[in-house]
Design a protein around this motif. Structure first.
Motif, PDB file in Angstrom:
ATOM      1  N   ASP A   1      19.733  -3.666   7.552  1.00  0.00           N
ATOM      2  CA  ASP A   1      19.399  -2.418   8.246  1.00  0.00           C
ATOM      3  C   ASP A   1      17.876  -2.307   8.382  1.00  0.00           C
ATOM      4  O   ASP A   1      17.137  -2.616   7.448  1.00  0.00           O
ATOM      5  CB  ASP A   1      19.918  -1.204   7.471  1.00  0.00           C
ATOM      6  N   GLY A   2      17.435  -1.854   9.540  1.00  0.00           N
ATOM      7  CA  GLY A   2      16.025  -1.525   9.720  1.00  0.00           C
ATOM      8  C   GLY A   2      15.089  -2.674   9.997  1.00  0.00           C
ATOM      9  O   GLY A   2      13.933  -2.444  10.348  1.00  0.00           O
ATOM     10  N   GLN A   3      15.538  -3.911   9.839  1.00  0.00           N
ATOM     11  CA  GLN A   3      14.647  -5.064  10.045  1.00  0.00           C
ATOM     12  C   GLN A   3      15.112  -5.859  11.256  1.00  0.00           C
ATOM     13  O   GLN A   3      16.218  -6.377  11.278  1.00  0.00           O
ATOM     14  CB  GLN A   3      14.625  -5.957   8.804  1.00  0.00           C
TER      15      GLN A   3
ATOM     16  N   ARG B   1       6.258   6.681  10.490  1.00  0.00           N
ATOM     17  CA  ARG B   1       6.926   6.806   9.182  1.00  0.00           C
ATOM     18  C   ARG B   1       7.287   5.465   8.573  1.00  0.00           C
ATOM     19  O   ARG B   1       7.626   5.386   7.390  1.00  0.00           O
ATOM     20  CB  ARG B   1       8.170   7.676   9.324  1.00  0.00           C
ATOM     21  N   ARG B   2       7.248   4.393   9.347  1.00  0.00           N
ATOM     22  CA  ARG B   2       7.619   3.077   8.838  1.00  0.00           C
ATOM     23  C   ARG B   2       6.487   2.384   8.088  1.00  0.00           C
ATOM     24  O   ARG B   2       6.717   1.355   7.454  1.00  0.00           O
ATOM     25  CB  ARG B   2       8.056   2.176   9.998  1.00  0.00           C
ATOM     26  N   HIS B   3       5.292   2.904   8.183  1.00  0.00           N
ATOM     27  CA  HIS B   3       4.127   2.273   7.557  1.00  0.00           C
ATOM     28  C   HIS B   3       4.350   2.087   6.054  1.00  0.00           C
ATOM     29  O   HIS B   3       4.884   2.985   5.395  1.00  0.00           O
ATOM     30  CB  HIS B   3       2.902   3.151   7.797  1.00  0.00           C
ATOM     31  N   PRO B   4       3.975   0.931   5.444  1.00  0.00           N
ATOM     32  CA  PRO B   4       3.228  -0.178   6.031  1.00  0.00           C
ATOM     33  C   PRO B   4       4.080  -1.382   6.445  1.00  0.00           C
ATOM     34  O   PRO B   4       3.618  -2.237   7.176  1.00  0.00           O
ATOM     35  CB  PRO B   4       2.296  -0.575   4.900  1.00  0.00           C
ATOM     36  N   LEU B   5       5.320  -1.499   5.954  1.00  0.00           N
ATOM     37  CA  LEU B   5       6.128  -2.684   6.257  1.00  0.00           C
ATOM     38  C   LEU B   5       6.825  -2.593   7.604  1.00  0.00           C
ATOM     39  O   LEU B   5       7.262  -3.594   8.160  1.00  0.00           O
ATOM     40  CB  LEU B   5       7.181  -2.918   5.157  1.00  0.00           C
ATOM     41  N   TYR B   6       6.982  -1.367   8.118  1.00  0.00           N
ATOM     42  CA  TYR B   6       7.604  -1.121   9.413  1.00  0.00           C
ATOM     43  C   TYR B   6       9.067  -1.573   9.461  1.00  0.00           C
ATOM     44  O   TYR B   6       9.516  -2.213  10.401  1.00  0.00           O
ATOM     45  CB  TYR B   6       6.751  -1.725  10.538  1.00  0.00           C
TER      46      TYR B   6
ATOM     47  N   ASP C   1       8.740   2.267  18.669  1.00  0.00           N
ATOM     48  CA  ASP C   1       8.393   0.995  19.295  1.00  0.00           C
ATOM     49  C   ASP C   1       8.688  -0.174  18.364  1.00  0.00           C
ATOM     50  O   ASP C   1       9.013   0.007  17.195  1.00  0.00           O
ATOM     51  CB  ASP C   1       6.924   0.991  19.729  1.00  0.00           C
ATOM     52  N   GLU C   2       8.536  -1.388  18.905  1.00  0.00           N
ATOM     53  CA  GLU C   2       8.744  -2.569  18.066  1.00  0.00           C
ATOM     54  C   GLU C   2       7.707  -2.558  16.935  1.00  0.00           C
ATOM     55  O   GLU C   2       6.613  -2.011  17.092  1.00  0.00           O
ATOM     56  CB  GLU C   2       8.668  -3.842  18.909  1.00  0.00           C
ATOM     57  N   PRO C   3       8.023  -3.176  15.795  1.00  0.00           N
ATOM     58  CA  PRO C   3       7.195  -2.979  14.603  1.00  0.00           C
ATOM     59  C   PRO C   3       5.877  -3.740  14.579  1.00  0.00           C
ATOM     60  O   PRO C   3       4.942  -3.323  13.892  1.00  0.00           O
ATOM     61  CB  PRO C   3       8.112  -3.460  13.471  1.00  0.00           C
TER      62      PRO C   3
ATOM     63  N   PRO D   1       0.818  -1.207   0.000  1.00  0.00           N
ATOM     64  CA  PRO D   1       0.000   0.000   0.000  1.00  0.00           C
ATOM     65  C   PRO D   1       0.853   1.259   0.000  1.00  0.00           C
ATOM     66  O   PRO D   1       1.979   1.265   0.494  1.00  0.00           O
ATOM     67  CB  PRO D   1      -0.792  -0.118   1.324  1.00  0.00           C
ATOM     68  N   GLU D   2       0.286   2.315  -0.559  1.00  0.00           N
ATOM     69  CA  GLU D   2       0.977   3.595  -0.541  1.00  0.00           C
ATOM     70  C   GLU D   2       1.117   4.091   0.889  1.00  0.00           C
ATOM     71  O   GLU D   2       0.285   3.815   1.742  1.00  0.00           O
ATOM     72  CB  GLU D   2       0.174   4.627  -1.346  1.00  0.00           C
ATOM     73  N   LYS D   3       2.200   4.820   1.150  1.00  0.00           N
ATOM     74  CA  LYS D   3       2.380   5.414   2.468  1.00  0.00           C
ATOM     75  C   LYS D   3       1.262   6.435   2.687  1.00  0.00           C
ATOM     76  O   LYS D   3       1.097   7.362   1.928  1.00  0.00           O
ATOM     77  CB  LYS D   3       3.744   6.093   2.539  1.00  0.00           C
TER      78      LYS D   3
END
Length: 363
Positions: A269-271, A20-25, A46-48, A12-14
């Motif tokens: 990174d990031g995951q 700001r991490r939406h949708p994959l976090y 917070d945690e994703p 999905p589009e942000k």
């Protein structure tokens, strides 16, 4: 590192979401590298999974139909514990001269069964083996017969805290301790030894939380002492040794134990959470489907693959593992991995970010 699968569905589009991490976090932080960084990577949110779940359900509300227990878990429990006790009796009372066979069997068969026991305990702690919480407690105690150390009720306590405070410094009992990060770093030999003593480290991390044992933990200790004495007399010292070896292999350098590294040690990174989609899931009650489990803790083990099938745009587009052997090999041999290959966050950030969800709901 396994190749990524090309996205088959557009994410999905942000949108007008507060995070700001939406949708994959996937976060903005960079993974921590031994000899370069001193401690865990740091996140400021917070945690994703708390919010990933909402994002996924917005597109796939039918996932809620998967919620509930798996009635076959109790039968798998009885079958696997019985098989393990049979092997202990076999090597303890019958095959008395089969020393190397016993060691090999304790690694290949006993170690894998021990991880299956851990998966069943995991299901019980989330009340996914039976409708009754009390029966889940009892099933946890029963499967603990196959693990000659009282872990079922302590695991329930600390694992639920891990879900609540994933990555929160000082509150997530799954995070390595400071001395582990400092001492082990990226040294291959020390990492191998560290994995070899992983059963001890789980006890040490729990003790470091400084909490008194609960009623059910005391019951677990008494119950395990009684069952261990029974196993000692029925299967003999050698049979009990077989079970201890199985426990040690199963929670250290057995490929099935690689899920301890696969789950939250950072490859990208990031995951901060990773799934495993290899064939050994069939032997360990799908314990590798870790992103799916953290996103939807009310879904039993047998239905976790269905989550990925329903929402591939959320799971096939992020890093996952397809080999537990490769996870162990890369983690031990590559100096860019170590106990510090985790992400941490302050409790204040954890709370502040979760409040955004409450704000969205009231708007």
């Amino acid at each position: 590192m396994p190749p990524f699968v090309e996205p088959v569905v557009e994410v999905p589009e942000k949108s007008a979401h507060a995070d700001r991490r939406h949708p994959l976090y996937i976060g903005d932080w960079e993974r921590s590298i031994p000899y370069v960084d001193e401690t865990f990577a740091k996140d400021d949110l917070d945690e994703p999974h708390f919010k990933r779940k909402r994002a996924i359900l917005e597109k796939h509300p039918e996932i809620e139909e998967l919620y509930g227990i798996d009635k076959s878990t109790k039968w798998i429990t009885f079958a696997t514990v019985s098989a393990h006790l049979f092997c202990a009796y076999l090597f303890g009372r019958v095959l008395l001269d089969w020393n190397w066979t016993m060691v090999i069997c304790s690694y290949a068969v006993g170690g894998t069964l021990t991880q299956a026991f851990g998966s069943i305990i995991h299901e019980c702690c989330h009340a996914l083996a039976h409708e009754s919480l009390f029966v889940n407690r009892l099933l946890g105690l029963f499967v603990n017969i196959g693990i000659p150390v009282p872990i079922a009720q302590s695991f329930r306590r600390y694992h639920l805290e891990h879900h609540t405070f994933q990555g929160v410094l000082g509150k997530d009992p799954d995070l390595p301790l400071d001395w582990e990060v400092t001492l082990i770093s990226g040294n291959a030999f020390l990492k191998f030894l560290w994995l070899l003593i992983f059963p001890v480290m789980y006890v040490v991390r729990g003790a470091a939380m400084g909490k008194n044992p609960s009623f059910w933990e005391i019951v677990n200790i008494i119950f395990t002492i009684i069952t261990d004495i029974c196993i000692w007399f029925v299967c003999g010292p050698r049979g009990f040794l077989y079970m201890m070896l199985s426990l040690w292999w199963g929670y250290s350098i057995n490929p099935a134990a690689a899920h301890f590294i696969q789950e939250h040690y950072t490859w990208d990174d990031g995951q901060e959470t990773y799934s495993y989609y290899g064939s050994m899931n069939k032997l360990t009650l799908n314990i590798g489907f870790h992103n799916e489990h953290h996103d939807f803790t009310k879904v039993a083990w047998s239905k976790l693959p269905a989550i990925r099938e329903i929402a591939p745009e959320f799971y096939n587009t992020i890093h996952y593992h397809d080999s537990w052997f490769r996870v162990l090999w890369e983690f031990v041999t590559q100096p860019t991995f170590g106990p510090q290959s985790r992400v941490g966050r302050e409790y204040s950030d954890h709370l502040k970010a979760r409040k955004l969800v409450k704000t969205e709901k009231t708007q």
